[in-house]
Design a protein around this motif. Sequence first.
Motif, PDB file in Angstrom:
ATOM      1  N   ASP A 150       0.836  -1.203   0.000  1.00  0.00           N
ATOM      2  CA  ASP A 150       0.000   0.000   0.000  1.00  0.00           C
ATOM      3  C   ASP A 150       0.871   1.253   0.000  1.00  0.00           C
ATOM      4  O   ASP A 150       0.581   2.229  -0.713  1.00  0.00           O
ATOM      5  CB  ASP A 150      -0.918   0.021   1.229  1.00  0.00           C
ATOM      6  CG  ASP A 150      -2.019  -1.024   1.156  1.00  0.00           C
ATOM      7  OD1 ASP A 150      -2.275  -1.546   0.048  1.00  0.00           O
ATOM      8  OD2 ASP A 150      -2.628  -1.311   2.213  1.00  0.00           O
ATOM      9  N   MET A 151       1.944   1.222   0.799  1.00  0.00           N
ATOM     10  CA  MET A 151       2.840   2.378   0.851  1.00  0.00           C
ATOM     11  C   MET A 151       3.596   2.550  -0.468  1.00  0.00           C
ATOM     12  O   MET A 151       3.776   3.684  -0.947  1.00  0.00           O
ATOM     13  CB  MET A 151       3.829   2.222   2.010  1.00  0.00           C
ATOM     14  CG  MET A 151       4.756   3.414   2.181  1.00  0.00           C
ATOM     15  SD  MET A 151       5.609   3.438   3.785  1.00  0.00           S
ATOM     16  CE  MET A 151       6.430   1.851   3.764  1.00  0.00           C
ATOM     17  N   LYS A 153       2.521   1.765  -3.451  1.00  0.00           N
ATOM     18  CA  LYS A 153       1.581   2.364  -4.414  1.00  0.00           C
ATOM     19  C   LYS A 153       1.421   3.856  -4.168  1.00  0.00           C
ATOM     20  O   LYS A 153       1.385   4.660  -5.115  1.00  0.00           O
ATOM     21  CB  LYS A 153       0.214   1.679  -4.306  1.00  0.00           C
ATOM     22  CG  LYS A 153       0.194   0.253  -4.830  1.00  0.00           C
ATOM     23  CD  LYS A 153      -1.157  -0.413  -4.550  1.00  0.00           C
ATOM     24  CE  LYS A 153      -1.117  -1.891  -4.901  1.00  0.00           C
ATOM     25  NZ  LYS A 153      -2.369  -2.594  -4.493  1.00  0.00           N
ATOM     26  N   MET A 154       1.314   4.229  -2.905  1.00  0.00           N
ATOM     27  CA  MET A 154       1.178   5.641  -2.573  1.00  0.00           C
ATOM     28  C   MET A 154       2.409   6.439  -3.009  1.00  0.00           C
ATOM     29  O   MET A 154       2.315   7.540  -3.545  1.00  0.00           O
ATOM     30  CB  MET A 154       0.940   5.790  -1.074  1.00  0.00           C
ATOM     31  CG  MET A 154       0.688   7.223  -0.605  1.00  0.00           C
ATOM     32  SD  MET A 154       2.204   8.059  -0.120  1.00  0.00           S
ATOM     33  CE  MET A 154       2.593   7.162   1.372  1.00  0.00           C
ATOM     34  N   ASP A 157       2.545   7.168  -6.686  1.00  0.00           N
ATOM     35  CA  ASP A 157       1.662   8.285  -7.052  1.00  0.00           C
ATOM     36  C   ASP A 157       2.316   9.642  -6.797  1.00  0.00           C
ATOM     37  O   ASP A 157       1.880  10.652  -7.364  1.00  0.00           O
ATOM     38  CB  ASP A 157       0.351   8.207  -6.252  1.00  0.00           C
ATOM     39  CG  ASP A 157      -0.510   7.023  -6.676  1.00  0.00           C
ATOM     40  OD1 ASP A 157      -0.307   6.510  -7.800  1.00  0.00           O
ATOM     41  OD2 ASP A 157      -1.376   6.605  -5.881  1.00  0.00           O
ATOM     42  N   LYS A 158       3.351   9.675  -5.963  1.00  0.00           N
ATOM     43  CA  LYS A 158       4.041  10.945  -5.686  1.00  0.00           C
ATOM     44  C   LYS A 158       4.895  11.401  -6.869  1.00  0.00           C
ATOM     45  O   LYS A 158       5.306  12.561  -6.933  1.00  0.00           O
ATOM     46  CB  LYS A 158       4.941  10.806  -4.445  1.00  0.00           C
ATOM     47  CG  LYS A 158       4.192  10.516  -3.151  1.00  0.00           C
ATOM     48  CD  LYS A 158       3.411  11.723  -2.676  1.00  0.00           C
ATOM     49  CE  LYS A 158       2.755  11.452  -1.327  1.00  0.00           C
ATOM     50  NZ  LYS A 158       1.938  12.592  -0.856  1.00  0.00           N
ATOM     51  N   MET A 168       4.490   9.851   6.989  1.00  0.00           N
ATOM     52  CA  MET A 168       4.133   8.693   6.163  1.00  0.00           C
ATOM     53  C   MET A 168       4.491   7.376   6.857  1.00  0.00           C
ATOM     54  O   MET A 168       3.671   6.452   6.944  1.00  0.00           O
ATOM     55  CB  MET A 168       4.850   8.781   4.821  1.00  0.00           C
ATOM     56  CG  MET A 168       4.628   7.569   3.934  1.00  0.00           C
ATOM     57  SD  MET A 168       5.786   7.484   2.540  1.00  0.00           S
ATOM     58  CE  MET A 168       7.321   7.063   3.360  1.00  0.00           C
ATOM     59  N   ASP A 171       2.292   6.543   9.923  1.00  0.00           N
ATOM     60  CA  ASP A 171       1.014   5.945   9.520  1.00  0.00           C
ATOM     61  C   ASP A 171       1.179   4.457   9.256  1.00  0.00           C
ATOM     62  O   ASP A 171       0.402   3.624   9.735  1.00  0.00           O
ATOM     63  CB  ASP A 171       0.488   6.618   8.249  1.00  0.00           C
ATOM     64  CG  ASP A 171      -0.316   7.872   8.537  1.00  0.00           C
ATOM     65  OD1 ASP A 171      -0.671   8.094   9.705  1.00  0.00           O
ATOM     66  OD2 ASP A 171      -0.593   8.622   7.585  1.00  0.00           O
ATOM     67  N   ASP A 187      -6.669   1.666   8.610  1.00  0.00           N
ATOM     68  CA  ASP A 187      -6.435   2.481   7.421  1.00  0.00           C
ATOM     69  C   ASP A 187      -7.691   2.739   6.600  1.00  0.00           C
ATOM     70  O   ASP A 187      -7.674   3.556   5.690  1.00  0.00           O
ATOM     71  CB  ASP A 187      -5.331   1.896   6.539  1.00  0.00           C
ATOM     72  CG  ASP A 187      -5.392   0.391   6.406  1.00  0.00           C
ATOM     73  OD1 ASP A 187      -6.083  -0.240   7.221  1.00  0.00           O
ATOM     74  OD2 ASP A 187      -4.759  -0.148   5.489  1.00  0.00           O
ATOM     75  N   GLN A 190     -11.201   7.098   7.825  1.00  0.00           N
ATOM     76  CA  GLN A 190     -10.715   8.364   7.280  1.00  0.00           C
ATOM     77  C   GLN A 190     -10.836   9.516   8.286  1.00  0.00           C
ATOM     78  O   GLN A 190     -10.633  10.666   7.930  1.00  0.00           O
ATOM     79  CB  GLN A 190     -11.494   8.716   5.999  1.00  0.00           C
ATOM     80  CG  GLN A 190     -11.360   7.686   4.890  1.00  0.00           C
ATOM     81  CD  GLN A 190      -9.908   7.459   4.484  1.00  0.00           C
ATOM     82  OE1 GLN A 190      -9.174   8.415   4.278  1.00  0.00           O
ATOM     83  NE2 GLN A 190      -9.502   6.198   4.394  1.00  0.00           N
TER      84      GLN A 190
END
Length: 493
Positions: A150-151, A153-154, A157-158, A168, A171, A187, A190
């Motif tokens: 998940d991290m 993928k995030m 996106d950066k 980051m 989390d 997670d 929200q």
Amino acid sequence: MLVEVLILGAVALVVWLLFFKEDENPLDKLPGPPRKPIIGNSWELFQSPPDKLLDVLVDYTKKYGDRYVFKVMNLRVLHISGPSDVEAVLAHSKNIKKSAPYQFLKDWLGNGLLLSTGAHWHRRRKILTPTFHFNILKNFATIIEEKTQDMVKMLKDKKGEDVSLMPMISDFTLFTICETAMGTKLDRDQSSATVDYKNSVLNIGMQMLSRITRIWMHNDVIYKNSPQGKEFAKTLSVARSFADDVIMDRKAQRAQNQGVEETESSDGIGTKRRLAMLDLLLEAEEKGQIDMEGIRDEVNTFMFEGHDTTAIALTFGLMLLADHEDVQDRIYEEVENILNGADHVTMSDLADMKYLEAVIKEILRLYPSVPFIGRDIDEDFKMGDLLVKAGTTVDVHIYELHHREDLYPEAEKFKPERFLGNEMKHPYAYVPFSAGPRNCIGQRFAMQEMKTTLSEICRNFKIVPKVKGARPRLMADLVLRPVDPIYVKFIPR
């Protein structure tokens, strides 16, 4: 008149007994900063801002050596950073009580594993040890990898933008400890609850450090009625309510699943989430071995220790890797050779990552998540040729121990090869997870999480520093922290 004279004499006697009449103590022959009458070194503590205290202590070690004494009123605090002295303290079977400043956390962590001592500590340790059995860690591996992906993928996106590491990574480690040890997903929520919780942990550390350096605030009555104490109570309320929600969520899940038989392995160690830490505690409650307050104490302890310390280590680790492309490339080659195109990493794969393990050890040498440990001495003992009497406080300086030139030549340099096959010069020269009877119960879990995270990040990205060679100022509250944000770029491979 006679009564007044007698009262005055009694007061003078008490003051003399408290501050002036002292038995001879071998520690008084050791060096240390000059002491003022009655208050000793309290003024030095008061003068040190929280973000400068670590620098002050490091400077004292350079000036006074492996052993020096800091006196606060009539309390002697022995500071040590030599490996033989560290062994004498950490390996002692009876002097396992945490020092007085830890008690400032009691309203938060209660009698959890970090703060408890004696028979109570032994009982809790026995209940919690199965949480980190190898078979349980194998079941955690899938969750840790999912969170890591998940991290990844995030970060993709950066698109190579600067990323502030600590928010980051914090989390990631918080979500991971909650889903593994607590059996609760965060997670998908929200709300601001996780942000408020992380901020509360940070604030607790700062507030505790501020209290330590103000001697008059050590008294609970004075502190709790002061503006600082009232602010601390508000911070605690946020942290405790977050942990309570996690407990209630897991209890509700268990109630829904009653009657559903969960599998067990042939050796009797439960699989899947059955023996997550929180499940073990709830089962112990059903057997009358622990009450709800005890569960709350342990959950608060593990929520803090299980996410904050690892987040700090990963943050400093990514900062160091960003400055050392050669180390990144070597990790990448090792991981690719071991996985050989496989999508998922196994516990066996992680065990084979010897170079990555050396990298993590070097990260923790340079930036130990817990820079010092305090012990209250209940029983006289010998530290080499030195008698340390009951009533003394001993502070073990892990940060200074790990930066000794005689143990680690070019100690300020990042050199993972130090840990490749070379014998340590002393078994207690390296103690990032403490050592002896109170060593970190979750150290294998932490290494598993760090190996999975760093291997996947190096497999997917080249890490580039925002400013090459930049290093943040450091401070120590509950853990070692960067004073300034750390930024790096993640460039997809």
